[in-house]
Scaffold this active site. Structure first.
Site, PDB file in Angstrom:
ATOM      1  CB  CYS A  88      -0.947   0.019   1.198  1.00 32.11           C
ATOM      2  SG  CYS A  88      -2.104  -1.345   1.186  1.00 32.11           S
ATOM      3  CG  HIS A  96      -3.073   3.821   1.520  1.00 31.44           C
ATOM      4  ND1 HIS A  96      -3.540   3.361   0.312  1.00 31.44           N
ATOM      5  CD2 HIS A  96      -3.179   2.786   2.396  1.00 31.44           C
ATOM      6  CE1 HIS A  96      -3.903   2.102   0.451  1.00 31.44           C
ATOM      7  NE2 HIS A  96      -3.697   1.725   1.699  1.00 31.44           N
ATOM      8  CG  ASN A 149      -6.573  -0.523   0.804  1.00 29.36           C
ATOM      9  OD1 ASN A 149      -5.840  -0.076  -0.077  1.00 29.36           O
ATOM     10  ND2 ASN A 149      -6.118  -0.972   1.962  1.00 29.36           N
TER      11      ASN A 149
HETATM   12  N1  ACO Z   1     -19.030  -8.051   8.146  1.00 27.31           N
HETATM   13  C1  ACO Z   1     -19.615  -8.277   9.345  1.00 27.31           C
HETATM   14  N2  ACO Z   1     -18.927  -8.603  10.449  1.00 27.31           N
HETATM   15  C2  ACO Z   1     -17.581  -8.692  10.332  1.00 27.31           C
HETATM   16  C3  ACO Z   1     -16.917  -8.474   9.107  1.00 27.31           C
HETATM   17  C4  ACO Z   1     -17.700  -8.150   7.987  1.00 27.31           C
HETATM   18  N3  ACO Z   1     -17.175  -7.901   6.781  1.00 27.31           N
HETATM   19  N4  ACO Z   1     -15.608  -8.629   9.305  1.00 27.31           N
HETATM   20  C5  ACO Z   1     -15.440  -8.939  10.600  1.00 27.31           C
HETATM   21  N5  ACO Z   1     -16.620  -8.982  11.210  1.00 27.31           N
HETATM   22  C6  ACO Z   1     -16.905  -9.271  12.609  1.00 27.31           C
HETATM   23  C7  ACO Z   1     -15.813 -10.065  13.276  1.00 27.31           C
HETATM   24  O1  ACO Z   1     -15.947 -11.434  13.016  1.00 27.31           O
HETATM   25  C8  ACO Z   1     -16.033  -9.726  14.734  1.00 27.31           C
HETATM   26  O2  ACO Z   1     -17.071 -10.511  15.210  1.00 27.31           O
HETATM   27  P1  ACO Z   1     -16.995 -11.148  16.689  1.00 27.31           P
HETATM   28  O3  ACO Z   1     -16.941  -9.939  17.605  1.00 27.31           O
HETATM   29  O4  ACO Z   1     -18.250 -11.939  16.783  1.00 27.31           O
HETATM   30  O5  ACO Z   1     -15.750 -11.957  16.727  1.00 27.31           O
HETATM   31  C9  ACO Z   1     -16.519  -8.284  14.694  1.00 27.31           C
HETATM   32  O6  ACO Z   1     -16.951  -8.051  13.342  1.00 27.31           O
HETATM   33  C10 ACO Z   1     -15.446  -7.283  15.038  1.00 27.31           C
HETATM   34  O7  ACO Z   1     -14.271  -7.599  14.311  1.00 27.31           O
HETATM   35  P2  ACO Z   1     -12.968  -6.745  14.426  1.00 27.31           P
HETATM   36  O8  ACO Z   1     -11.922  -7.315  13.528  1.00 27.31           O
HETATM   37  O9  ACO Z   1     -12.616  -6.541  15.847  1.00 27.31           O
HETATM   38  O10 ACO Z   1     -13.513  -5.367  13.826  1.00 27.31           O
HETATM   39  P3  ACO Z   1     -12.803  -3.993  13.784  1.00 27.31           P
HETATM   40  O11 ACO Z   1     -13.635  -2.986  14.438  1.00 27.31           O
HETATM   41  O12 ACO Z   1     -11.359  -4.078  14.176  1.00 27.31           O
HETATM   42  O13 ACO Z   1     -12.848  -3.676  12.220  1.00 27.31           O
HETATM   43  C11 ACO Z   1     -11.380  -3.676  10.347  1.00 27.31           C
HETATM   44  C12 ACO Z   1     -12.183  -4.523  11.305  1.00 27.31           C
HETATM   45  C13 ACO Z   1     -12.324  -2.814   9.547  1.00 27.31           C
HETATM   46  C14 ACO Z   1     -10.608  -4.590   9.397  1.00 27.31           C
HETATM   47  C15 ACO Z   1     -10.419  -2.800  11.161  1.00 27.31           C
HETATM   48  O14 ACO Z   1      -9.680  -3.557  12.069  1.00 27.31           O
HETATM   49  C16 ACO Z   1      -9.481  -2.032  10.293  1.00 27.31           C
HETATM   50  O15 ACO Z   1      -9.876  -1.126   9.603  1.00 27.31           O
HETATM   51  N6  ACO Z   1      -8.194  -2.360  10.347  1.00 27.31           N
HETATM   52  C17 ACO Z   1      -7.218  -1.700   9.531  1.00 27.31           C
HETATM   53  C18 ACO Z   1      -6.885  -2.638   8.468  1.00 27.31           C
HETATM   54  C19 ACO Z   1      -6.811  -2.013   7.114  1.00 27.31           C
HETATM   55  O16 ACO Z   1      -7.367  -0.999   6.786  1.00 27.31           O
HETATM   56  N7  ACO Z   1      -6.064  -2.711   6.310  1.00 27.31           N
HETATM   57  C20 ACO Z   1      -5.911  -2.342   4.977  1.00 27.31           C
HETATM   58  C21 ACO Z   1      -4.613  -2.784   4.493  1.00 27.31           C
HETATM   59  S1  ACO Z   1      -3.324  -1.976   5.314  1.00 27.31           S
HETATM   60  C22 ACO Z   1      -3.367  -0.496   4.814  1.00 27.31           C
HETATM   61  O17 ACO Z   1      -3.665  -0.223   3.689  1.00 27.31           O
HETATM   62  C23 ACO Z   1      -3.033   0.512   5.837  1.00 27.31           C
END
Ligand code: ACO
Length: 325
Positions: free
Chosen positions: A115, A252, A282
Site C-alpha cells: 500500500c 492512502h 482500498n
Molecule cells: N461483516 C460483518 N462482520 C464482520 C466483518 C464483515 N465484513 N468482518 C469482521 N466482522 C466481525 C468479526 O468477526 C467480529 O465478530 P466477533 O466480535 O463476533 O468476533 C466483529 O466483526 C469485530 O471484528 P474486528 O476485527 O474486531 O472489527 P474492527 O472494528 O477491528 O474492524 C477492520 C475490522 C475494519 C478490518 C479494522 O480492524 C481495520 O480497519 N483495520 C485496519 C486494516 C486495514 O485498513 N487494512 C488495509 C490494508 S493496510 C493499509 O492499507 C493501511
C-alpha cells in the site's frame, strides 16, 4: 541557490467498469452494508473484468496522465510501477506498460511496497530525476487485489478494490525554497517484524502459488495512525512547514477511520482531506494517484497547492511525501 525538483506535469487514473456494492457482497457472504460503512467508510469498489490485468489498468492510467500532462509517451525515460499484484512473476509489469505505451527507450521497473508503493515509487523516481539519471518519469500505482482476496473471508474481502493511477514527473530547476513546485521532501520507513500482521500466504519461492491476503485488522489499525503521523512530522520538520500550510491532505485510502484519526491527530481539518475510499475501497498502491486525479479533475487541487501524501501497508512499510502542485 537553484535546485532540481521533480515537478508533476499531469496525472490520470483508470477504474475497471464493474462496480460491486456492499449490498452485493452481503448477498454472497455474511456481512452488511451497515457493518462495512461503519467500520471502513467503504460503500463500493471497482473489480477488474476477466482477462483485465494490472498492466491493462496501468496503461490506461498512464495514457490519461500523459494526455493530462500534454506530453508524448516517447519523451518518458523512466517508468516506476508500484504493484503487489503483477501480471506475472516476471517480467516486471512495468515493461509491459512500457511496450503498451510504445516506449522503447529508458528504463522501467516494478517496485513492491504494497500500500506504500506509490509513495516509495515517487521517492525513487524523485531521486533519479534530481540526480540527473533521467529527465521525465511515469510513476504508476496499479493493482488487481481482487485476484489475491479470499472471497470467503469477510474480514478482508470487503476492504479492497482494483484500479490504477499515474503521475508524470519532470526534472526542473527551481529556486530552492519551500515555495518551489515539485516534490519538496519524502520519508520512507519499513519494519519487517510486522510481516505476519498483513501478508499474502503464497509466492513463487515459498509455495509456488499466488496465495491470498491475510490480515490482523486490529493490529494494523493499532499501528497505522502512529506510523503515519510520525513520518508526516518528519516531512514537516524537513521543510519547516506545519499542518496549517497544507492545502490538501491526500492519504492512502485504506479506511476512513484511519484517515480521520490521522488527520485529527495532525490538526488537519476534514475539509482539506481528499477521500475516495467510499467509492474505490482500498486499492493499495493505486489509491493515492486515484485520489489525486479525482481532486484535480473536480478542481480542488490547483497549481501552487501544497499537497501532503502518506501511506502505510504490508511489511510494515510507510512513508510521506510533500509536494507543491
Ligand atoms: N461483516 C460483518 N462482520 C464482520 C466483518 C464483515 N465484513 N468482518 C469482521 N466482522 C466481525 C468479526 O468477526 C467480529 O465478530 P466477533 O466480535 O463476533 O468476533 C466483529 O466483526 C469485530 O471484528 P474486528 O476485527 O474486531 O472489527 P474492527 O472494528 O477491528 O474492524 C477492520 C475490522 C475494519 C478490518 C479494522 O480492524 C481495520 O480497519 N483495520 C485496519 C486494516 C486495514 O485498513 N487494512 C488495509 C490494508 S493496510 C493499509 O492499507 C493501511
Amino acid at each position: 541557490m537553484s535546485v532540481m525538483r521533480s515537478v508533476v506535469l499531469g496525472c490520470g487514473s483508470y477504474l475497471p467498469g464493474q462496480v460491486v456494492t456492499n449490498a452485493e457482497l452481503a448477498r454472497r457472504i455474511d456481512t452488511s452494508d451497515e457493518w462495512i460503512v461503519q467500520r471502513t467508510g467503504i460503500h463500493e469498489r471497482h473489480i477488474a473484468a476477466e482477462g483485465e490485468f494490472t498492466s491493462h489498468l496501468a496503461i490506461k492510467a498512464a495514457q490519461a496522465a500523459l494526455d493530462h500532462a500534454g506530453v508524448e509517451a516517447g519523451s518518458i525515460d523512466l517508468i516506476v510501477l508500484a504493484t503487489a499484484t503483477p501480471d506475472n512473476t516476471f517480467p516486471a509489469t512495468s515493461v509491459m506498460v512500457q511496450a503498451g505505451l510504445g516506449i522503447t527507450g529508458g528504463a522501467a521497473f516494478d517496485l513492491h511496497a504494497v500500500c506504500s508503493g506509490f509513495v516509495f515509487g515517487l521517492a525513487s523516481a524523485d531521486n533519479f530525476l534530481r540526480g540527473g539519471a533521467f529527465k521525465r518519469a511515469l510513476v504508476i500505482g496499479a493493482e488487481t487485489f481482487s485476484r489475491i482476496l479470499d472471497w470467503n473471508d469477510r474480514t478482508t474481502c470487503v476492504l479492497f478494490g482494483d484500479g490504477a493511477g499515474a503521475v508524470v514527473l519532470e526534472a526542473q530547476e527551481q529556486p530552492g525554497t519551500t515555495a518551489d513546485r515539485g516534490i519538496l521532501t519524502s520519508h520512507l520507513r519499513s519494519d519487517g517484524r510486522h510481516k505476519s500482521k498483513l501478508y499474502v500466504d503464497g509466492g513463487p519461492s515459498s509455495t509456488q502459488t499466488v496465495g491470498h491476503l491475510r490480515m490482523e485488522g486490529r493490529e494494523v489499525f493499532k499501528h497505522a495512525v502512529a506510523m503515519i503521523t510520525d513520518v508526516i512530522e518528519d516531512a514537516f520538520a524537513a521543510t519547516g512547514t506545519s499542518a496549517s500550510d497544507i492545502t490538501w491532505f491526500v492519504p492512502h485510502q485504506a479506511n476512513k477511520r484511519i484517515i480521520d484519526a490521522s488527520a485529527n491527530k495532525l490538526g488537519i481539518p476534514p475539509e482539506k482531506v481528499v477521500i475516495t475510499v467510499d467509492r474505490h475501497g482500498n486499492t493499495s498502491a493505486a489509491s493515492i494517484p486515484l485520489a489525486l486525479t479525482a481532486a484535480v479533475a473536480d478542481g480542488r487541487i490547483k497549481r501552487g497547492d501544497l499537497i501532503l501524501l502518506e501511506a502505510m501497508g504490508g511489511g510494515f512499510t510507510w512513508g510521506s511525501a510533500l509536494l507543491r502542485w
